[in-house]
Design a protein around this motif. Structure first.
Motif, PDB file in Angstrom:
ATOM      1  N   ILE A 412       3.686   5.145  10.398  1.00  0.00           N
ATOM      2  CA  ILE A 412       4.646   5.279   8.896  1.00  0.00           C
ATOM      3  C   ILE A 412       5.846   4.086   8.551  1.00  0.00           C
ATOM      4  O   ILE A 412       5.357   4.180   7.909  1.00  0.00           O
ATOM      5  N   THR A 413       6.133   3.580   9.834  1.00  0.00           N
ATOM      6  CA  THR A 413       6.811   2.635   9.124  1.00  0.00           C
ATOM      7  C   THR A 413       5.898   1.456   8.436  1.00  0.00           C
ATOM      8  O   THR A 413       7.252   0.911   7.763  1.00  0.00           O
ATOM      9  N   LEU A 414       4.561   0.837   8.760  1.00  0.00           N
ATOM     10  CA  LEU A 414       4.283  -0.078   8.365  1.00  0.00           C
ATOM     11  C   LEU A 414       3.781   0.710   7.005  1.00  0.00           C
ATOM     12  O   LEU A 414       3.855  -0.289   5.633  1.00  0.00           O
ATOM     13  N   ILE A 415       3.965   1.211   6.735  1.00  0.00           N
ATOM     14  CA  ILE A 415       3.275   2.102   5.763  1.00  0.00           C
ATOM     15  C   ILE A 415       4.423   2.455   4.303  1.00  0.00           C
ATOM     16  O   ILE A 415       4.069   1.865   3.173  1.00  0.00           O
ATOM     17  N   GLU A 416       6.020   2.548   4.803  1.00  0.00           N
ATOM     18  CA  GLU A 416       6.657   2.736   4.125  1.00  0.00           C
ATOM     19  C   GLU A 416       7.296   0.826   3.455  1.00  0.00           C
ATOM     20  O   GLU A 416       7.678   0.705   2.610  1.00  0.00           O
ATOM     21  N   GLN A 417       6.895   0.147   4.137  1.00  0.00           N
ATOM     22  CA  GLN A 417       7.477  -1.049   4.315  1.00  0.00           C
ATOM     23  C   GLN A 417       6.030  -1.836   2.912  1.00  0.00           C
ATOM     24  O   GLN A 417       6.468  -2.818   1.980  1.00  0.00           O
ATOM     25  N   ASN A 418       4.747  -0.883   3.032  1.00  0.00           N
ATOM     26  CA  ASN A 418       3.814  -1.820   1.860  1.00  0.00           C
ATOM     27  C   ASN A 418       5.070  -0.961   0.650  1.00  0.00           C
ATOM     28  O   ASN A 418       4.164  -1.659  -0.500  1.00  0.00           O
ATOM     29  N   ILE A 419       4.821   0.612   0.988  1.00  0.00           N
ATOM     30  CA  ILE A 419       5.540   0.939  -0.498  1.00  0.00           C
ATOM     31  C   ILE A 419       6.393   0.225  -0.675  1.00  0.00           C
ATOM     32  O   ILE A 419       6.686   0.061  -2.270  1.00  0.00           O
ATOM     33  N   GLN A 420       7.467  -0.637   0.185  1.00  0.00           N
ATOM     34  CA  GLN A 420       8.474  -0.695  -0.570  1.00  0.00           C
ATOM     35  C   GLN A 420       8.206  -2.100  -1.260  1.00  0.00           C
ATOM     36  O   GLN A 420       8.755  -2.779  -1.888  1.00  0.00           O
ATOM     37  N   LYS A 421       7.175  -2.874  -0.783  1.00  0.00           N
ATOM     38  CA  LYS A 421       6.587  -4.623  -1.199  1.00  0.00           C
ATOM     39  C   LYS A 421       6.258  -3.639  -2.234  1.00  0.00           C
ATOM     40  O   LYS A 421       6.584  -4.695  -3.669  1.00  0.00           O
ATOM     41  N   ALA A 422       5.600  -2.905  -2.377  1.00  0.00           N
ATOM     42  CA  ALA A 422       5.020  -2.761  -4.153  1.00  0.00           C
ATOM     43  C   ALA A 422       6.130  -2.231  -5.063  1.00  0.00           C
ATOM     44  O   ALA A 422       5.362  -2.650  -5.811  1.00  0.00           O
ATOM     45  N   LEU A 423       7.429  -1.644  -4.551  1.00  0.00           N
ATOM     46  CA  LEU A 423       8.348  -1.419  -5.406  1.00  0.00           C
ATOM     47  C   LEU A 423       9.040  -2.022  -6.367  1.00  0.00           C
ATOM     48  O   LEU A 423       9.113  -2.880  -6.900  1.00  0.00           O
ATOM     49  N   ASN A 424       8.840  -3.158  -4.380  1.00  0.00           N
ATOM     50  CA  ASN A 424      10.433  -4.631  -5.663  1.00  0.00           C
ATOM     51  C   ASN A 424       9.211  -5.515  -6.309  1.00  0.00           C
ATOM     52  O   ASN A 424       9.982  -6.141  -6.734  1.00  0.00           O
ATOM     53  N   SER A 425       8.102  -5.473  -6.422  1.00  0.00           N
ATOM     54  CA  SER A 425       7.432  -6.396  -6.373  1.00  0.00           C
ATOM     55  C   SER A 425       7.132  -5.792  -8.074  1.00  0.00           C
ATOM     56  O   SER A 425       7.317  -6.743  -9.729  1.00  0.00           O
ATOM     57  N   THR A 426       7.517  -4.524  -8.923  1.00  0.00           N
ATOM     58  CA  THR A 426       7.190  -3.473  -9.278  1.00  0.00           C
ATOM     59  C   THR A 426       8.572  -3.906 -10.434  1.00  0.00           C
ATOM     60  O   THR A 426       9.275  -4.185 -11.891  1.00  0.00           O
TER      61      THR A 426
END
Length: 483
Positions: A412-426
């Motif tokens: 879950i932590t790894l998935i949440e990090q991926n989501i945050q990276k996508a939001l930051n790039s956006t």
């Protein structure tokens, strides 16, 4: 005096020996003889429910939840027989273990007396195995009985349009007013070569209804045409084998001739249908937004590509009209709708239209990856909750639950990090961002379908197209803004 709860279960109304009233009377009598107090709120009854699965019995699950409370509300659970508690050995072992180990509550059968010794443990396991065998064997016997009845030509379902069954186990009889509709359907299809769609529209235009008092649809007509019951046959589908079925001559009177039945059967057997090609990606952003002014159904969006001109067009049409339910066509081109829509939006938001500006780089967000991450996050959250339930129900030990929890939490932590990276790039601003107005967004090809749909649904609740008056009415989410 100890407090007891009583659990009562009966599968069908035919089980008179195990009726709820009979079980309740015997259980209360046992409680009185053995000095158990049974408050009314601790009487749990599941009627007409199989004992194969515990999670499908609401009263049983309510009793288990109550038993887990601290301090424990009752000391024992009384049942008429152990098979009333469960017909599944897995559920029986699970919940009895949970009640005994975590709650200190015993399950007592008032007709199967067992002591607290090792021989009683073996005997109880044998009783549970016999109960599960009885349940499985009963299911097989019921299927055998239904199959044998079908082979003899007996009917085992609600009568179709054109027939009625006034009394139980009676042979279906022709209901003449409905039979005329059925004969008309076959006549139009065979002799006048009308399609199921055309037949449905004609019947609806004349005010005829189906057996369940609904308008006719294309698929309703096709079901009637393919049903061998009208030719005097019985078709029994074996649930365990989707492709296997029994077709035998029935005892009821037929509505059509054998020749008519074979003509229709040959048509559908020889018809070669081209597999429907599903468009890739997100559905159209107008899907579900526009309603038919005649019947209230949504307008479906259809895609048409002209290869010569290399152009793609979108048209909308009433879902009900496509099925033959709605009698008025509501075809509308996306171009005309979009023109009126943008004009209405600019009229309602003359000064605020640029508030809904979105930069181009925002539109390039990898929505598919984001959605995949969200789905994975949801699945892992469910997995974590199931692991917790397994521990609370006594299925897993504390050590097993801890290992599972650590592994799932890491994922879950790894998935949440991926989501945050996508939001930051956006959210990273470009050096020269290009902004689009609201009208440009809805007409732009670089804006994703999901972005368009989200923007439009935030502003407008739905749109009604009235073909008769050639009007489009827009119902905005903000009060007093409907146009």
């Amino acid at each position: 005096m100890n407090t007891a709860a009583i659990y009562i279960r009966v599968s069908t109304e035919d089980q008179t020996d195990y009726s709820p009233d009979a079980q309740k009377r015997l259980l209360l009598s046992y409680a009185k003889q053995n000095d158990f107090l049974v408050p009314e709120e601790y009487i749990y009854i599941d009627e007409g429910i199989s004992g194969r699965r515990a999670d499908k019995r609401p009263a049983f699950m309510q009793m288990i939840r109550m038993a887990k409370k601290k301090p424990r509300p009752f000391d024992v659970i009384l049942v008429h027989k152990f098979d009333r508690f469960s017909r599944s050995r897995e559920d029986s072992i699970l919940y009895k273990s949970l009640l005994k180990r975590e709650c200190g509550i015993r399950v007592i059968s008032t007709t199967e007396h067992l002591d607290d010794d090792k021989f009683s443990i073996i005997l109880e396991a044998i009783l549970e195995a016999m109960a599960e065998y009885y349940s499985l064997n009963l299911s097989d016997e019921v299927l055998k009985g239904m199959t044998e009845k079908a082979i003899r030509g007996g009917y085992q379902a609600a009568p179709p349009l054109g027939y009625e069954i006034k009394y139980a186990r009676e042979i279906p009889k022709i209901k003449e007013d409905e039979a005329q509709i059925v004969r008309s359907i076959f006549d139009r299809f065979i002799n006048f070569h009308q399609s199921p769609y055309e037949i449905a529209k004609e019947l609806n235009r004349k005010g005829f209804l189906t057996k369940r008092s609904n308008p006719f649809e294309k698929r309703t007509i096709e079901y009637i045409l393919k049903n061998p019951f009208y030719a005097g046959y019985i078709r029994f589908q074996l649930k365990r084998d989707a492709e296997a079925s029994i077709l035998t001559k029935g005892l009821h009177e037929s509505l059509i001739t054998e020749e008519e039945y074979q003509t229709v059967k040959a048509y559908y057997t020889n018809r070669v249908r081209k597999p429907r090609e599903h468009s890739k990606g997100c559905k159209h952003w107008l899907s579900g937004m526009v309603k038919c002014g005649n019947c209230g159904n949504s307008l479906l969006v259809f895609k048409r590509t002209l290869e010569i001109q290399n152009k793609t067009y979108y048209n909308l049409q009433c879902c009900g009209y496509q099925k033959g339910r709605c009698l008025q066509s509501h075809q509308l081109s996306e171009k005309k709708l979009l023109s009126t829509l943008t004009s209405s939006l600019m009229e309602v938001y003359p000064q605020n239209s640029n508030i809904y500006q979105l930069s181009v780089h925002t539109m390039n967000t990898p929505t598919e990856d984001m959605q995949a991450n969200k789905e994975a996050l949801h699945k892992h959250s469910i997995r974590l909750q199931r692991a917790k339930d397994a521990y609370l129900n006594g299925v897993d030990t504390l050590e097993e639950y801890t290992v599972t929890k650590m592994a799932v939490t890491k994922e879950i932590t790894l998935i949440e990090q991926n989501i945050q990276k996508a939001l930051n790039s956006t959210n990273t601003e470009l050096s020269n961002p290009i902004y689009l107005s609201l009208a440009e967004i809805l007409q732009s090809e670089i804006v994703s379908e999901s972005d368009k749909q989200n923007i439009l649904s935030s502003l407008i609740h739905h749109i009604v197209y009235d073909k008769t008056n050639a009007t489009l009415r827009f119902y905005y989410n903000a009060p007093n803004l409907s146009k």
